[in-house]
Every structure is written in structure tokens, then in C-alpha cells.
Design a protein around this motif. Structure first.
Motif, mmCIF file in Angstrom:
data_model
loop_
_atom_site.group_PDB
_atom_site.id
_atom_site.type_symbol
_atom_site.label_atom_id
_atom_site.label_comp_id
_atom_site.label_asym_id
_atom_site.label_seq_id
_atom_site.Cartn_x
_atom_site.Cartn_y
_atom_site.Cartn_z
ATOM 1 N N GLN A 1 14.241 2.015 -3.373
ATOM 2 C CA GLN A 1 14.152 2.229 -1.925
ATOM 3 C C GLN A 1 13.785 3.721 -1.412
ATOM 4 O OE1 GLN A 1 17.788 1.055 0.110
ATOM 5 N NE2 GLN A 1 16.946 2.025 2.042
ATOM 6 N N GLN A 2 14.497 4.672 -1.909
ATOM 7 C CA GLN A 2 14.534 5.924 -1.765
ATOM 8 C C GLN A 2 13.115 6.455 -2.236
ATOM 9 O OE1 GLN A 2 17.501 7.831 -4.016
ATOM 10 N NE2 GLN A 2 19.326 6.971 -2.602
ATOM 11 N N LYS A 3 12.410 5.908 -3.407
ATOM 12 C CA LYS A 3 11.338 6.288 -4.009
ATOM 13 C C LYS A 3 10.024 5.825 -2.987
ATOM 14 C CE LYS A 3 8.283 8.559 -6.436
ATOM 15 N NZ LYS A 3 8.012 10.056 -6.252
ATOM 16 N N ILE A 4 10.342 4.501 -2.670
ATOM 17 C CA ILE A 4 9.132 3.783 -1.753
ATOM 18 C C ILE A 4 9.318 4.556 -0.602
ATOM 19 C CG2 ILE A 4 8.556 1.852 -0.652
ATOM 20 C CD1 ILE A 4 9.690 0.326 -3.426
ATOM 21 N N GLU A 5 10.324 4.644 0.169
ATOM 22 C CA GLU A 5 10.348 5.463 1.414
ATOM 23 C C GLU A 5 9.547 6.930 1.504
ATOM 24 O OE1 GLU A 5 14.275 5.380 2.726
ATOM 25 O OE2 GLU A 5 14.316 3.103 3.356
ATOM 26 N N GLU A 6 10.000 7.565 0.400
ATOM 27 C CA GLU A 6 9.429 8.924 0.251
ATOM 28 C C GLU A 6 7.837 8.791 0.039
ATOM 29 O OE1 GLU A 6 8.611 12.965 0.065
ATOM 30 O OE2 GLU A 6 10.791 11.904 0.546
ATOM 31 N N ASN A 7 7.513 7.760 -0.675
ATOM 32 C CA ASN A 7 6.103 7.803 -0.784
ATOM 33 C C ASN A 7 5.336 7.411 0.472
ATOM 34 O OD1 ASN A 7 6.037 8.411 -3.469
ATOM 35 N ND2 ASN A 7 5.330 6.403 -4.321
ATOM 36 N N PHE A 8 5.912 6.401 1.429
ATOM 37 C CA PHE A 8 5.460 6.125 2.620
ATOM 38 C C PHE A 8 5.240 7.380 3.363
ATOM 39 C CE2 PHE A 8 5.746 1.354 3.740
ATOM 40 C CZ PHE A 8 5.508 1.073 2.413
ATOM 41 N N ARG A 9 6.444 8.365 3.457
ATOM 42 C CA ARG A 9 6.364 9.540 4.236
ATOM 43 C C ARG A 9 5.126 10.361 3.935
ATOM 44 N NH1 ARG A 9 11.599 9.619 2.519
ATOM 45 N NH2 ARG A 9 13.166 8.800 4.089
ATOM 46 N N ILE A 10 4.859 10.361 2.619
ATOM 47 C CA ILE A 10 3.609 11.407 2.158
ATOM 48 C C ILE A 10 2.517 10.506 2.582
ATOM 49 C CG2 ILE A 10 2.607 11.964 -0.047
ATOM 50 C CD1 ILE A 10 5.158 12.274 -1.248
ATOM 51 N N ILE A 11 2.345 9.419 2.471
ATOM 52 C CA ILE A 11 1.005 8.629 2.955
ATOM 53 C C ILE A 11 0.686 8.763 4.428
ATOM 54 C CG2 ILE A 11 -0.052 6.307 3.202
ATOM 55 C CD1 ILE A 11 1.745 5.643 0.563
ATOM 56 N N GLN B 1 10.491 -6.895 0.592
ATOM 57 C CA GLN B 1 9.451 -7.989 1.123
ATOM 58 C C GLN B 1 8.616 -7.107 2.485
ATOM 59 O OE1 GLN B 1 8.093 -10.744 0.035
ATOM 60 N NE2 GLN B 1 9.459 -11.076 -1.584
ATOM 61 N N MET B 2 9.676 -6.811 3.190
ATOM 62 C CA MET B 2 9.174 -6.101 4.459
ATOM 63 C C MET B 2 8.307 -4.675 4.103
ATOM 64 S SD MET B 2 9.869 -3.115 6.310
ATOM 65 C CE MET B 2 11.483 -2.567 6.053
ATOM 66 N N ARG B 3 8.631 -4.146 3.209
ATOM 67 C CA ARG B 3 7.991 -2.835 2.742
ATOM 68 C C ARG B 3 6.505 -3.312 2.190
ATOM 69 N NH1 ARG B 3 9.300 1.242 5.694
ATOM 70 N NH2 ARG B 3 11.595 1.993 5.864
ATOM 71 N N ASP B 4 6.624 -4.572 1.490
ATOM 72 C CA ASP B 4 5.328 -4.767 0.859
ATOM 73 C C ASP B 4 4.419 -5.439 1.766
ATOM 74 O OD1 ASP B 4 4.004 -5.693 -1.701
ATOM 75 O OD2 ASP B 4 4.008 -7.386 -0.978
ATOM 76 N N LYS B 5 4.858 -6.000 3.121
ATOM 77 C CA LYS B 5 3.898 -6.544 4.183
ATOM 78 C C LYS B 5 3.318 -5.057 4.846
ATOM 79 C CE LYS B 5 6.043 -10.956 4.918
ATOM 80 N NZ LYS B 5 6.902 -11.569 5.853
ATOM 81 N N GLN B 6 4.383 -4.138 5.122
ATOM 82 C CA GLN B 6 3.935 -3.027 5.390
ATOM 83 C C GLN B 6 2.836 -2.150 4.559
ATOM 84 O OE1 GLN B 6 7.750 -0.814 6.393
ATOM 85 N NE2 GLN B 6 7.329 -1.052 8.436
ATOM 86 N N PHE B 7 3.186 -2.130 3.439
ATOM 87 C CA PHE B 7 2.186 -1.325 2.441
ATOM 88 C C PHE B 7 0.864 -1.989 2.582
ATOM 89 C CE2 PHE B 7 0.336 -0.915 -1.777
ATOM 90 C CZ PHE B 7 0.085 0.637 -1.768
ATOM 91 N N ASP B 8 0.727 -3.428 2.654
ATOM 92 C CA ASP B 8 -0.458 -4.034 2.919
ATOM 93 C C ASP B 8 -1.139 -3.582 4.325
ATOM 94 O OD1 ASP B 8 -2.485 -6.256 2.199
ATOM 95 O OD2 ASP B 8 -1.862 -7.038 4.167
ATOM 96 N N VAL B 9 -0.251 -3.381 5.151
ATOM 97 C CA VAL B 9 -1.072 -2.548 6.425
ATOM 98 C C VAL B 9 -1.377 -1.182 6.365
ATOM 99 C CG1 VAL B 9 -0.349 -1.832 8.747
ATOM 100 C CG2 VAL B 9 0.462 -4.039 8.015
ATOM 101 N N LEU B 10 -0.765 -0.520 5.646
ATOM 102 C CA LEU B 10 -1.234 1.101 5.259
ATOM 103 C C LEU B 10 -2.440 0.894 4.579
ATOM 104 C CD1 LEU B 10 2.114 2.793 4.350
ATOM 105 C CD2 LEU B 10 0.838 2.916 6.394
ATOM 106 N N ASP B 11 -2.794 -0.163 3.425
ATOM 107 C CA ASP B 11 -3.902 -0.265 2.743
ATOM 108 C C ASP B 11 -5.008 -0.550 3.578
ATOM 109 O OD1 ASP B 11 -5.163 -0.216 0.210
ATOM 110 O OD2 ASP B 11 -5.279 -2.361 0.008
ATOM 111 N N HIS B 12 -4.793 -1.404 4.665
ATOM 112 C CA HIS B 12 -5.883 -1.523 5.781
ATOM 113 C C HIS B 12 -6.045 -0.403 6.441
ATOM 114 C CE1 HIS B 12 -5.083 -5.742 4.462
ATOM 115 N NE2 HIS B 12 -6.341 -5.927 4.767
ATOM 116 N N LEU B 13 -5.127 0.458 7.030
ATOM 117 C CA LEU B 13 -5.148 1.373 7.892
ATOM 118 C C LEU B 13 -5.785 2.689 7.346
ATOM 119 C CD1 LEU B 13 -4.112 2.726 10.526
ATOM 120 C CD2 LEU B 13 -2.130 3.321 9.237
#
Length: 314
Positions: free
Chosen positions: A153-163, A217-229
């Protein structure tokens, strides 16, 4: 050096305990109880329960068919062929096909002894019950994966911040030297985290483990949005006032990434920004029209991202 894992330890101790119990009860073929235990030790409790039921059901089917065939046709190798041809389709029909090999052990016991009595049938059932019971008891002890899941969780959230910060940086200065490594790493981390959270749910069945499952599951859906964004961000013309304001908003979202529900606050801000943009004068050139279209695409994707997060709190 080969690491001895928790499952290996349970398998080893389980086999020994089952054999010891069967031997203490003076059961014939007592070592087979250990074989059953080894076959029933699984990665999760849920899988262990499913396999244990399949083993027991397959044993009943195999013994019933074998007893009937041996009684009618005698103890011959071709009788074994007939038993297998009849029992395997039945096991498949009753969804116990993974237990064909285990049931054949008990069929061969009858063939070796060349006689069938109620005491022998009870002996075989006792071996099965002991093997299954020991496996189920040992599989009650499953290590918690909470710490491991929190690290994911911590690593994924940190990566989201960087993105988000990198997307914001693009809107301010244009193309720069980001290699998008966090995108690749986050995809891998999410896959591993989802698999681990599923195993944890099947092991522990409590509300906290379900939360981790829903969270990834929620973060995976959000990551799909980031990929489109991301392609929309890189097609937006930097250095503009609209880009600067949007960049500030992305930085805000980045700093607010955590497990709590902050989506409502950002959705309100997004609504205000959207209203401001709609009140702007109409674009005068084709380039302005294209940038306005991209701007609204970006905002729609951000709204989708935030709405997905909001759903976790429901």
C-alpha cells in the motif's frame, strides 16, 4: 540455500502426526493417512476446505465402485481398469476430479488385500478422516500478511504521488526526463498485491482482509485511469494559465493520496474549476479549440479517478 516455508513445515509435521495417530489406532496401511494430509495442505484455508471435501467424496466413490466391481468380477488387473473407467467420470461429475489419485490409493488397498469387509472399509475411511482432519487443523494456523500488504500500500501510494507530480511538472515546463519507471513498477506491484490480498481473504475471512482486497482493486482501477490520463497530459500545451492551474490541482491530489476518503473535497474543487472553464470565452483558433477539448478530457479522467476512490468509502 533453500528456504523452508510455513507450508512445508505444516506438511512435514502434518504427515508425521497423521501417521502417528493412524499407527496408534493400529489401522492397516497407516502411512496412507500421512499421504492424505500432504495432499490436503494448501496455500489457503478456503482451498484446504474445498480439497478436503473433494478427497473425502472421491474416497467414498472409489471405495463404493471398487467394492462392487471386485465382488462381481474378482481381483484382476482388468478389474482395476474397469473401476477407474467408472469412478473417474463419477468424480468429475461430482466435481472431485482433483482427488482421483488420492482415491486410487484406497482402491489399491482393497486389491492388495483381496478381500472386502466392513472393518476394512471403516479402516480406509478412518485413514481419510485422520488425514483430512489433521490437515484442516494445521491450516487453521495461517500467518497474517497485514504487514506485507501495508508495505504494498505504501509503495503504491508513493508511486501514485510521483506520477501526479510528474504530470504536473509536464504541464508547467513541458517535456522533461521522466522515464515513467513508476508506471511500470506500479503495474507489477498492483498485480502482486491483488494476488496476495486474495490469499489473505481466503485464509482469514475478516473485515480487515476484505478491506485490503477492496483497496487494491480500487487502486488498480485508478491506475487504469492514470494510464489513460497520461497521453492527454502530454498532448496538452504547457506554459498556459490553464496548465498552471491544473498542475497545482494535480499537486494537491498527489499530496492527498492515502487510504482515507479525501475524494469528496477534490471533487468539489474540480466542479468549481470546471464551472470556471465553461465560462471562458469560446476558442478563436483551431489550436485553442484542441487544447480546450484536451483540457476537458483531462478533467473528466480526473473526475473518474476521484469517483473510484470515493466508492471505497461506501
Amino acid at each position: 540455500m533453500v528456504k523452508i516455508g510455513y507450508r512445508i513445515l505444516k506438511t512435514a509435521f502434518g504427515a508425521g502426526i497423521s501417521i502417528a495417530i493412524a499407527q496408534l489406532l493400529q489401522l492397516t496401511f497407516y502411512a496412507s493417512a500421512g499421504t492424505v494430509t500432504m495432499l490436503c495442505i494448501q496455500r489457503t484455508r478456503k482451498k484446504s476446505y474445498e480439497i478436503a471435501w473433494q478427497r473425502f467424496l472421491a474416497c467414498l466413490i472409489g471405495l463404493s465402485v471398487a467394492a462392487a466391481m471386485f465382488t462381481v468380477f474378482g481381483y484382476h488387473p482388468w478389474t482395476i481398469i474397469l473401476i477407474i473407467l467408472i469412478s473417474i467420470p463419477l468424480m468429475i461429475r461430482f466435481k472431485a476430479k482433483e482427488s482421483v489419485i488420492a482415491s486410487s490409493v484406497f482402491i489399491f488397498h482393497l486389491y492388495v488385500l483381496k478381500h472386502i469387509t466392513w472393518s476394512l472399509i471403516l479402516n480406509e475411511l478412518a485413514l481419510m478422516v485422520i488425514g483430512v482432519s489433521v490437515a484442516l487443523l494445521l491450516n487453521l494456523f495461517m500467518p497474517s500478511a497485514d504487514q506485507e500488504l501495508r508495505r504494498f500500500q505504501q509503495k503504491i501510494e508513493e508511486n501514485f504521488r510521483i506520477i501526479f507530480h510528474e504530470m504536473s511538472q509536464y504541464l508547467r515546463v513541458g517535456d522533461h526526463d521522466w522515464n515513467e519507471m513508476e508506471m511500470v513498477e506500479t503495474g507489477r506491484l498492483l498485480k502482486e498485491a491483488k494476488e496476495r490480498s486474495v490469499h489473505n481473504v481466503e485464509n482469514r475471512f475478516d473485515e480487515e482482509e476484505l478491506w485490503f482486497y477492496r483497496y487494491f482493486q480500487m487502486r488498480d482501477k485508478q491506475f487504469d485511469v492514470l494510464d489513460h490520463l497520461l497521453p492527454h497530459i502530454t498532448s496538452f500545451h504547457p506554459y498556459s494559465d490553464h496548465g498552471e492551474k491544473l498542475a497545482d490541482f494535480l499537486d494537491e491530489i498527489a499530496e492527498g493520496i492515502h487510504s482515507g476518503n479525501t475524494a469528496e473535497v477534490y471533487l468539489d474543487k474540480l466542479d468549481k474549476m470546471n464551472e470556471e472553464y465553461r465560462k471562458m470565452p469560446l476558442p478563436q483558433t483551431e489550436e485553442e479549440f484542441d487544447m480546450r477539448a484536451v483540457l476537458f478530457l483531462i478533467m473528466n479522467e480526473i473526475r473518474r479517478y476521484l469517483t473510484i476512490k470515493k466508492s471505497l468509502a461506501k
